[in-house]
Design a protein around this motif. Structure first.
Motif, PDB file in Angstrom:
ATOM      1  N   UNK A   1       2.946   9.374  19.490  1.00  0.00           N
ATOM      2  CA  UNK A   1       2.935   8.578  20.003  1.00  0.00           C
ATOM      3  C   UNK A   1       4.087   7.498  19.890  1.00  0.00           C
ATOM      4  N   UNK A   2       4.621   6.996  21.094  1.00  0.00           N
ATOM      5  CA  UNK A   2       5.396   6.025  21.390  1.00  0.00           C
ATOM      6  C   UNK A   2       4.415   4.219  21.159  1.00  0.00           C
ATOM      7  N   UNK A   3       3.550   4.577  21.700  1.00  0.00           N
ATOM      8  CA  UNK A   3       2.646   3.111  21.089  1.00  0.00           C
ATOM      9  C   UNK A   3       2.188   3.279  19.272  1.00  0.00           C
ATOM     10  N   UNK A   4       1.968   3.933  18.278  1.00  0.00           N
ATOM     11  CA  UNK A   4       1.873   3.987  17.396  1.00  0.00           C
ATOM     12  C   UNK A   4       3.297   3.799  16.396  1.00  0.00           C
ATOM     13  N   UNK A   5       3.898   4.133  17.064  1.00  0.00           N
ATOM     14  CA  UNK A   5       5.215   4.385  16.467  1.00  0.00           C
ATOM     15  C   UNK A   5       5.805   3.364  16.339  1.00  0.00           C
ATOM     16  N   UNK A   6       5.835   2.367  17.418  1.00  0.00           N
ATOM     17  CA  UNK A   6       5.819   1.146  17.579  1.00  0.00           C
ATOM     18  C   UNK A   6       4.841  -0.470  17.024  1.00  0.00           C
ATOM     19  N   UNK A   7       4.043   0.073  17.101  1.00  0.00           N
ATOM     20  CA  UNK A   7       3.231  -0.862  16.586  1.00  0.00           C
ATOM     21  C   UNK A   7       3.634  -0.235  15.272  1.00  0.00           C
ATOM     22  N   UNK A   8       3.524   0.661  14.085  1.00  0.00           N
ATOM     23  CA  UNK A   8       4.229   0.897  12.980  1.00  0.00           C
ATOM     24  C   UNK A   8       5.298  -0.592  12.332  1.00  0.00           C
ATOM     25  N   UNK A   9       6.422  -0.263  13.692  1.00  0.00           N
ATOM     26  CA  UNK A   9       7.772  -1.061  12.980  1.00  0.00           C
ATOM     27  C   UNK A   9       7.646  -2.195  13.182  1.00  0.00           C
ATOM     28  N   UNK A  10       6.583  -2.670  14.152  1.00  0.00           N
ATOM     29  CA  UNK A  10       6.460  -4.262  14.167  1.00  0.00           C
ATOM     30  C   UNK A  10       6.195  -4.526  12.787  1.00  0.00           C
ATOM     31  N   UNK A  11       4.787  -3.365  12.565  1.00  0.00           N
ATOM     32  CA  UNK A  11       3.825  -3.567  10.732  1.00  0.00           C
ATOM     33  C   UNK A  11       5.634  -3.760   9.897  1.00  0.00           C
ATOM     34  N   UNK A  12       6.024  -3.036   9.838  1.00  0.00           N
ATOM     35  CA  UNK A  12       7.495  -2.886   9.377  1.00  0.00           C
ATOM     36  C   UNK A  12       7.848  -4.332   8.993  1.00  0.00           C
ATOM     37  N   UNK A  13       8.587  -4.479  10.597  1.00  0.00           N
ATOM     38  CA  UNK A  13       9.104  -6.033  10.621  1.00  0.00           C
ATOM     39  C   UNK A  13       8.641  -7.050   9.490  1.00  0.00           C
ATOM     40  N   UNK A  14       7.614  -6.744   9.731  1.00  0.00           N
ATOM     41  CA  UNK A  14       7.262  -7.565   8.843  1.00  0.00           C
ATOM     42  C   UNK A  14       6.861  -7.976   7.451  1.00  0.00           C
ATOM     43  N   UNK A  15       6.281  -6.552   6.485  1.00  0.00           N
ATOM     44  CA  UNK A  15       6.857  -6.121   5.263  1.00  0.00           C
ATOM     45  C   UNK A  15       8.602  -6.647   5.028  1.00  0.00           C
ATOM     46  N   UNK A  16       9.324  -6.176   6.028  1.00  0.00           N
ATOM     47  CA  UNK A  16      10.802  -6.231   6.050  1.00  0.00           C
ATOM     48  C   UNK A  16      11.200  -7.842   5.565  1.00  0.00           C
ATOM     49  N   UNK A  17      10.721  -8.709   6.995  1.00  0.00           N
ATOM     50  CA  UNK A  17      10.458  -9.770   6.624  1.00  0.00           C
ATOM     51  C   UNK A  17      10.100 -11.098   4.907  1.00  0.00           C
ATOM     52  N   UNK A  18       8.805 -10.691   4.196  1.00  0.00           N
ATOM     53  CA  UNK A  18       8.789 -10.453   3.270  1.00  0.00           C
ATOM     54  C   UNK A  18      10.330 -10.340   2.264  1.00  0.00           C
ATOM     55  N   UNK A  19      10.464  -9.237   1.867  1.00  0.00           N
ATOM     56  CA  UNK A  19      10.976  -8.803   1.327  1.00  0.00           C
ATOM     57  C   UNK A  19      13.001  -9.310   1.074  1.00  0.00           C
ATOM     58  N   UNK A  20      13.435  -9.303   2.534  1.00  0.00           N
ATOM     59  CA  UNK A  20      14.567 -10.100   2.908  1.00  0.00           C
ATOM     60  C   UNK A  20      14.672 -11.537   2.442  1.00  0.00           C
ATOM     61  N   UNK A  21      13.700 -12.058   2.707  1.00  0.00           N
ATOM     62  CA  UNK A  21      13.557 -13.737   2.301  1.00  0.00           C
ATOM     63  C   UNK A  21      12.738 -14.056   0.302  1.00  0.00           C
ATOM     64  N   UNK A  22      11.468 -13.052   0.065  1.00  0.00           N
ATOM     65  CA  UNK A  22      11.269 -13.310  -1.146  1.00  0.00           C
ATOM     66  C   UNK A  22      12.693 -12.354  -2.668  1.00  0.00           C
ATOM     67  N   UNK A  23      13.168 -11.863  -2.112  1.00  0.00           N
ATOM     68  CA  UNK A  23      14.476 -10.662  -3.297  1.00  0.00           C
ATOM     69  C   UNK A  23      14.929 -12.034  -3.454  1.00  0.00           C
ATOM     70  N   UNK A  24      15.874 -13.174  -2.222  1.00  0.00           N
ATOM     71  CA  UNK A  24      17.214 -13.441  -3.373  1.00  0.00           C
ATOM     72  C   UNK A  24      16.593 -15.076  -3.933  1.00  0.00           C
ATOM     73  N   UNK A  25      15.118 -15.398  -3.732  1.00  0.00           N
ATOM     74  CA  UNK A  25      14.547 -16.350  -4.480  1.00  0.00           C
ATOM     75  C   UNK A  25      14.150 -16.007  -5.592  1.00  0.00           C
ATOM     76  N   UNK A  26      13.713 -14.777  -5.945  1.00  0.00           N
ATOM     77  CA  UNK A  26      13.304 -13.428  -7.114  1.00  0.00           C
ATOM     78  C   UNK A  26      14.267 -13.549  -7.927  1.00  0.00           C
ATOM     79  N   UNK A  27      16.316 -13.875  -7.619  1.00  0.00           N
ATOM     80  CA  UNK A  27      17.219 -13.802  -8.130  1.00  0.00           C
ATOM     81  C   UNK A  27      17.237 -15.526  -8.348  1.00  0.00           C
ATOM     82  N   UNK A  28      17.056 -15.955  -7.692  1.00  0.00           N
ATOM     83  CA  UNK A  28      17.472 -17.648  -7.753  1.00  0.00           C
ATOM     84  C   UNK A  28      16.922 -18.133  -8.906  1.00  0.00           C
TER      85      UNK A  28
END
Length: 514
Positions: free
Chosen positions: A110-137
């Motif tokens: 259903x769309x409710x579960x899909x959109x909640x999952x997308x929000x949680x996906x965004x949280x995980x993506x925020x972590x990876x986007x922010x920390x990846x460059x710091x790991x390289x540096x």
């Protein structure tokens, strides 16, 4: 942290610097590739999602918006947490969150579960986007850091290049695969992160800044949501104005909270007193807001006006994205040899020129008329990311790299959200305004407005005998908006030329460059 830095307290449990640095770069690049694909492939699957889950337009919008909101809101938080709790640990947590959310999205009924999952996906993506460059540096310094970020930026460009095409292929099989394909990749990256990457956490780091975290996240959610919903609800509606007002008030509260917390604050407000950091942040916001809006409208033009499928449109974007890939890789090798302000300013100026060239496209032209714009924009975008990444982490001490990259990525993602919403609304307004003086005019202001909305959405082909007129309105308005974008982007270039200085970089960023 450089290769010469003393090992962390728990270094016996992880590989030595010589091997860990390359594993770090590889894991960060593959994670970014996965994230960038997820940003681009979802759009092409929305028609299938609509049919399968019986979704209305608002529910479909939230498939994109839920991810964007969470991503923008948690970038700074993620970078700050990584500096305090350990970058490898936080990065691994982000991988777990993103992968499990991808599984939930792929299995949604259903769309409710899909959109909640997308929000949680965004949280995980925020972590990876922010920390990846710091790991390289953390692992590379000097000239090698520039080359590492050059490869990092090139991989992101490669994901942009093949995202629409790969998304089209996956969606043809089943839209759920655009999420489920992340499972084996995420699992493999998690194993490598735990076994191959070094942990590094400065001793005596303060605890989590919970007041700052909550207030800042809430402020960004309200501001970004205001831009995302402005067109649908009305830019002067009480709801949208309320979101903007509340978001601004919370940012002021956040500044007060952070100033009072001193060394325990998640954001060092003094960074904005550094003219290079301030200039880079503003230039990033302006260049991303305009360039991503340009690509968004370009894809709409290819699919909705010229009639190409998602796969066909993705293939026709290859001149832009492949040039971006090659130039990013090459730029990484010269980052330490050219003044950062000159390199970043020139890259943004080229993006502006590329957008301006779109104004030369005529309604009767084929997609080939976009080639000059694609090539010039590809060069500019390829030149931009490697020095931007180097400077964003280079203006702070290594122990604050996570916070710095979190701020940099926040300005990037907020720029995308603002740009696509604001310039998309400007484009629609120009189309609607031009209907009255065209052959599509009906004599009714209300009907003309609906016709304009249809043309802006790419449904001009459904207007029967007015299809050619609709195409002309779309192309003319597209060109006009791109001129506006080019001017604003050029302001970003001027800011970069004026504000960004190599002398403001921390000594850790210049070590080994001689």
């Amino acid at each position: 942290m450089s290769a010469q830095a003393p090992p962390p307290a728990d270094s016996a449990e992880v590989p030595a610097v010589s091997t860990a640095r390359w594993w770090t770069l590889g894991v960060a690049c593959v994670a970014t590739f996965m994230l960038m694909l997820d940003v681009t492939v979802v759009n092409v699957a929305l028609p299938d999602i609509r049919v399968d889950l019986r979704a209305d337009l608002a529910a479909q919008q939230w498939v994109i918006d839920a991810y964007t909101l969470a991503l923008a809101a948690f970038l700074l938080t993620s970078g700050s947490l990584a500096d305090r709790l350990g970058r490898r640990r936080v990065f691994a947590t982000g991988l777990v969150v993103f992968t499990l959310a991808s599984l939930a999205a792929g299995l949604s009924q259903g769309m409710v579960l899909l959109n909640v999952a997308r929000g949680v996906q965004g949280v995980g993506a925020a972590v990876l986007f922010a920390v990846g460059p710091a790991l390289i540096a953390q692992e590379f310094t000097g000239a090698e850091r520039g080359k590492a970020f050059g490869l990092f930026g090139a991989v992101a460009g490669l994901a942009l290049a093949f995202g629409p095409a790969l998304g089209g292929l996956l969606a043809e099989a089943d839209w759920r695969w655009i999420f489920l394909v992340n499972l084996p990749v995420g699992a493999a990256l998690l194993v490598l992160t735990l076994l191959k990457l070094r942990e590094q956490r400065p001793g005596g780091a303060p605890g989590v800044d919970w007041p700052g975290l909550v207030v800042f996240s809430a402020a960004l959610v309200l501001l970004v949501l205001g831009f995302l919903r402005g067109e649908a609800l009305g830019w002067t509606s009480a709801a949208v104005l309320g979101m903007f007002a509340a978001g601004v008030v919370l940012l002021v509260v956040f500044a007060v909270v952070e100033r009072r917390r001193g060394d325990a604050a998640m954001l060092d407000l003094g960074l904005f007193g550094n003219r290079t950091f301030l200039g880079l942040s503003l230039a990033t916001l302006l260049s991303n807001a305009t360039s991503l809006a340009a690509i968004f409208l370009e894809v709409s033009y290819l699919q909705n006006v010229l009639g190409y499928t998602a796969l066909e449109a993705g293939l026709r974007l290859l001149p832009l994205t492949l040039v971006l890939f090659v130039v990013a890789a090459v730029t990484g090798g010269v980052v330490t040899k050219v003044a950062p302000g000159v390199l970043i300013g020139t890259s943004i100026l080229l993006i502006a020129v590329g957008m301006g060239l779109i104004a030369l496209v005529d309604p009767g032209d084929s997609w080939l008329s976009l080639l000059p714009s694609m090539v010039v924009m590809g060069v500019g975008m390829g030149m931009f990311n490697p020095p931007r990444s180097v400077v964003s982490v280079g203006v702070v001490a290594p122990e604050k790299a996570g916070m710095a990259t979190g701020i940099g990525e926040t300005f990037q993602q907020v720029g995308v959200a603002i740009g696509v919403a604001a310039f998309g609304a400007l484009f629609q307004a120009k189309v609607i305004g031009a209907v009255a003086g065209s052959g599509l005019a009906t004599g009714s202001a209300a009907t003309d407005r609906e016709v304009g909305r249809a043309v802006a959405a790419g449904a001009g082909g459904d207007l029967g005998g007015g299809a050619e007129g609709a195409r002309a309105l779309f192309v003319d308005s597209f060109g006009s908006v791109m001129v506006v974008c080019a001017v604003i982007c050029a302001v970003g270039a001027a800011i970069a030329y004026t504000f960004i200085r190599g002398s403001d970089l921390h000594e850790s960023a210049t070590a080994g460059t001689e």
